[in-house]
Design a protein around this motif. Structure first.
Motif, PDB file in Angstrom:
ATOM      1  N   TRP A   1       2.469  -3.827  -4.600  1.00 37.82           N
ATOM      2  CA  TRP A   1       3.439  -3.565  -3.446  1.00 37.82           C
ATOM      3  C   TRP A   1       4.346  -2.533  -3.544  1.00 37.82           C
ATOM      4  CZ3 TRP A   1       1.842  -6.444   0.572  1.00 37.82           C
ATOM      5  CH2 TRP A   1       1.602  -7.645   0.540  1.00 37.82           C
TER       6      TRP A   1
ATOM      7  N   LEU B   1       7.626  -2.145  -3.081  1.00 35.88           N
ATOM      8  CA  LEU B   1       9.081  -3.022  -2.519  1.00 35.88           C
ATOM      9  C   LEU B   1      10.056  -2.237  -1.914  1.00 35.88           C
ATOM     10  CD1 LEU B   1       9.263  -5.605  -5.688  1.00 35.88           C
ATOM     11  CD2 LEU B   1       8.086  -5.935  -3.510  1.00 35.88           C
TER      12      LEU B   1
ATOM     13  N   SER C   1       8.461  -5.373   1.902  1.00 35.48           N
ATOM     14  CA  SER C   1       7.249  -4.294   1.450  1.00 35.48           C
ATOM     15  C   SER C   1       7.213  -3.267   2.545  1.00 35.48           C
ATOM     16  CB  SER C   1       6.301  -5.052   0.939  1.00 35.48           C
ATOM     17  OG  SER C   1       5.428  -3.886   0.676  1.00 35.48           O
TER      18      SER C   1
END
Length: 674
Positions: free
Chosen positions: A122, A124, A286
């Motif tokens: 991910w 973030l 995200s």
């Protein structure tokens, strides 16, 4: 539970890849259990764990920390101090922190990967932080800043919920990661923090403001988590030329890392799709994915451009655009006075869900998009989460700012700062500004209206449904509009109406507490009610001199009570509220006890004569007494069946000369009248 830390860490609510080795997993479980028990006991007066069990779990956590050499910041074994700074000092990074090159093409990623393996994680959306440890202790924490110079936020980082403040590695360690606030914590905090609406529109902005606070205590209350994504250097450690090994090593030191998987060109498309399918349920903000070569030396050999490193790349989601018709702009007042424009449009399917509303943020955006009723607009979900207007295909420009505030009917004012125009209600008595008061009234210890959260209250007030407390009991007049609201429906409305009907039958102490008189909590409300024989008229007409004669009611509280009931507007609003509710009739019948009334008790240890501490607390409060969580000079009695205990509360009581009594002795007090 004297080792209470106001951490509120709830690791089960955070969506991430955490260390799963047995000691770390157990440490996290213990931290969550102990902090939950402490919060319940000290904040809500609810006992969910007895002292023996708390001490047993606390000792187990202490043993695991000593054995592993790792201590997490949320641990109740840590005594947190807060030093307020005048400003954040600056620090230059040892190496520049570059941005990532970006693509929206899976084919580009396949070409970029070639025959290499990489970590897919991910991306973030928070605030990038650099942590530096030396001798196993966190030495400093610095924000990314402009990539060259950042701000030192070391004290704040120590108050993140999940970073280790001590690790089992005595040489220098430098790592980078993202500080984030989850969507669930963002929603919770957004309801609690005054004036938040004007400052924070998403978790990233809230996180940035929380991390860069001058007072670390504020950071500690904001539920900031840190997820490592790069190990910069760890002196003397062989990572076998693998980023994956580095990440596993960080996990073994107690760090949370970004969630990632190993991928390659032949599987990258499927792997991206798997991440994409989980976006809606991902609790962490995200804005895409990150791909980094696992081969450390190969990545280094590629070097970097002036802007981007060549060993990693970001993948951004392609926005799904849909055309629809704009039905109207709803002007929604907030507790700061800001009146926010919200676009209402014909429902469309976006990223698997139906949407019909989107924030337009301010008047400048309304004018810039030339919005008008009936316009054809294209909408999308930013980061596949937040609905936004991409463009206006017709641009009639017929929408104008509101003539009146929807919540109070006063004429709003248009303000302009840095080329951004906003609409504000300047009426200090606008009901939306008193959202906290309405929330207190609906709270568990007041009228206890289940389902009437701050978020719901704010919506009802902004639409003009609620202008004062009595309007809550007349919401049935707006049934059709409420049922049609997003997030409601027939069943939700029926549940709310049932809760309101139940709340219309209440007690005098609950009513007094619900009024929000400065300094009057539920315990003082019970003392007042008992002293005046549960006669509201006597309380309304009581003067300061009479009120100060009541044990537990000092001159400050007496002044607040007299001042509240001397205000004619307060009395009119109270009378209108009383016309909607029924107060339970209570006879004095010996409830008020002069041995108990006005005195402060502390309860500790296991109960024998009562079902639990909560039942004992109710007896004390119904007799006019108060219950505190800690022993102080104002404590009259510490109730502990183990009088010879060496617990910290017993020691404190002996030190201050506070009487320690058993439940049996308390019952004698209760049954002996002067």
């Amino acid at each position: 539970m004297d080792n209470y830390d106001d951490g509120n860490a709830d690791y089960t609510s955070i969506n991430t890849a955490m260390p799963e080795t047995a000691p770390f997993k157990r440490m996290r479980e213990l931290i969550a259990l102990l902090n939950k028990a402490s919060e319940a006991y000290y904040k809500k007066n609810i006992e969910i764990m007895d002292n023996y069990e708390y001490d047993r779990l606390y000792d187990e956590l202490l043993m695991l920390e000593k054995k592993s050499g790792i201590v997490l910041s949320a641990s109740p074994t840590q005594k947190v101090g807060y030093e307020v700074l005048e400003s954040l000092p600056k620090k230059e990074h040892d190496t520049p922190m570059l941005s990532l090159n970006k693509t929206k093409s899976v084919e580009d990623l396949k070409g970029w990967l070639g025959s290499e393996k990489a970590l897919l994680s991910w991306k973030l959306d928070g605030l990038t932080i650099v942590l530096n440890y030396d001798g196993g202790i966190l030495k400093n924490a610095v924000t990314r800043g402009n990539g060259i110079v950042g701000e030192v936020i070391t004290d704040n980082a120590r108050n993140f919920k999940n970073i280790p403040v001590k690790i089992d590695f005595n040489k220098e360690l430098i790592l980078r990661g993202e500080a984030v606030i989850s969507y669930s914590d963002f929603d919770r905090i957004n309801e609690q923090i005054p004036d938040l609406d004007a400052k924070y529109k998403n978790p990233r902005n809230l996180c940035s403001g929380s991390v860069r606070q001058l007072n670390p205590e504020i950071t500690a209350s904001r539920s900031v988590y840190f997820y490592a994504f790069t190990l910069v250097s760890a002196q003397g450690v062989d990572f076998k030329n693998s980023i994956d090994v580095q990440m596993q090593w960080l996990k073994d030191r107690g760090f949370d890392t970004v969630e990632y998987i190993m991928t390659e060109a032949k599987s990258i498309e499927t792997d991206i799709k798997n991440f994409e399918n989980r976006i809606e349920k991902n609790n962490l903000p995200s804005d895409g994915l990150v791909l980094i070569y696992d081969d450390i030396e190969y990545g280094k050999s590629l070097g970097s451009t002036s802007k981007f490193p060549r060993n990693s790349i970001a993948f951004k989601w392609s926005d799904e655009l849909k055309e629809t018709k704009l039905l109207d702009i709803e002007w929604s007042p907030s507790r700061t006075g800001l009146i926010n424009p919200i676009a209402i449009f014909e429902p469309v399917e976006l990223e698997g869900t139906t949407v019909s509303r989107a924030s337009v943020h301010n008047l400048s955006m309304v004018e810039g998009l030339k919005l008008g009723k009936g316009d054809i607009i294209s909408v999308y979900k930013a980061n596949m989460i937040i609905p936004q207007i991409a463009k206006n295909l017709t641009g009639s420009g017929s929408i104008k700012p509101p003539d009146l505030c929807p919540a109070c009917g006063h004429k709003p004012k248009i303000k302009q700062e840095a080329d951004v125009k906003t609409v504000h209600c300047t009426n200090k008595e606008c009901p939306i500004r008193h959202i906290k008061g309405f929330a207190l009234l609906a709270g568990r210890d007041a009228l206890n209206i289940d389902g009437l959260s701050e978020k719901t209250l704010e919506k009802f007030i902004s639409l003009g449904f609620i202008k004062e407390a009595s309007d809550i009991f007349k919401l049935s007049r707006h049934k059709d509009e409420i049922v049609a609201m997003e997030g409601f429906g027939e069943k939700s409305y029926e549940n709310l109406e049932a809760a309101i009907q139940k709340a219309s039958h209440t007690t005098l102490p609950r009513l007094l507490y619900s009024l929000g008189i400065t300094g009057i909590g539920l315990s003082n409300a019970k003392i007042l009610s008992s002293h005046f024989d549960f006669d509201l008229e006597r309380i309304k007409n009581a003067k300061k001199e009479e009120l100060t004669e009541i044990d537990g009611i000092g001159s400050v509280l007496a002044s607040a009570i007299e001042e509240y009931f001397s205000n004619s507007e307060n009395i009119l609003r109270l009378d209108r509220l009383l016309s909607c509710i029924e107060i339970e009739k209570v006879q004095k019948s010996g409830t008020y006890n002069e041995n108990i009334a006005g005195k402060t008790f502390v309860i500790t240890g296991k109960t024998q004569k009562f079902e639990n501490r909560k039942k004992l607390q109710e007896i004390i409060e119904n007799s006019g007494g108060k219950v505190s969580s800690s022993v102080s000079a104002s404590t009259a009695y510490l109730i502990n069946n183990d009088i010879s205990s060496t617990s910290s509360k017993n020691k404190k009581a002996v030190e201050l000369g506070v009487s320690i009594i058993t439940e049996e002795e308390f019952l004698n007090l209760l049954n002996t009248r002067r």
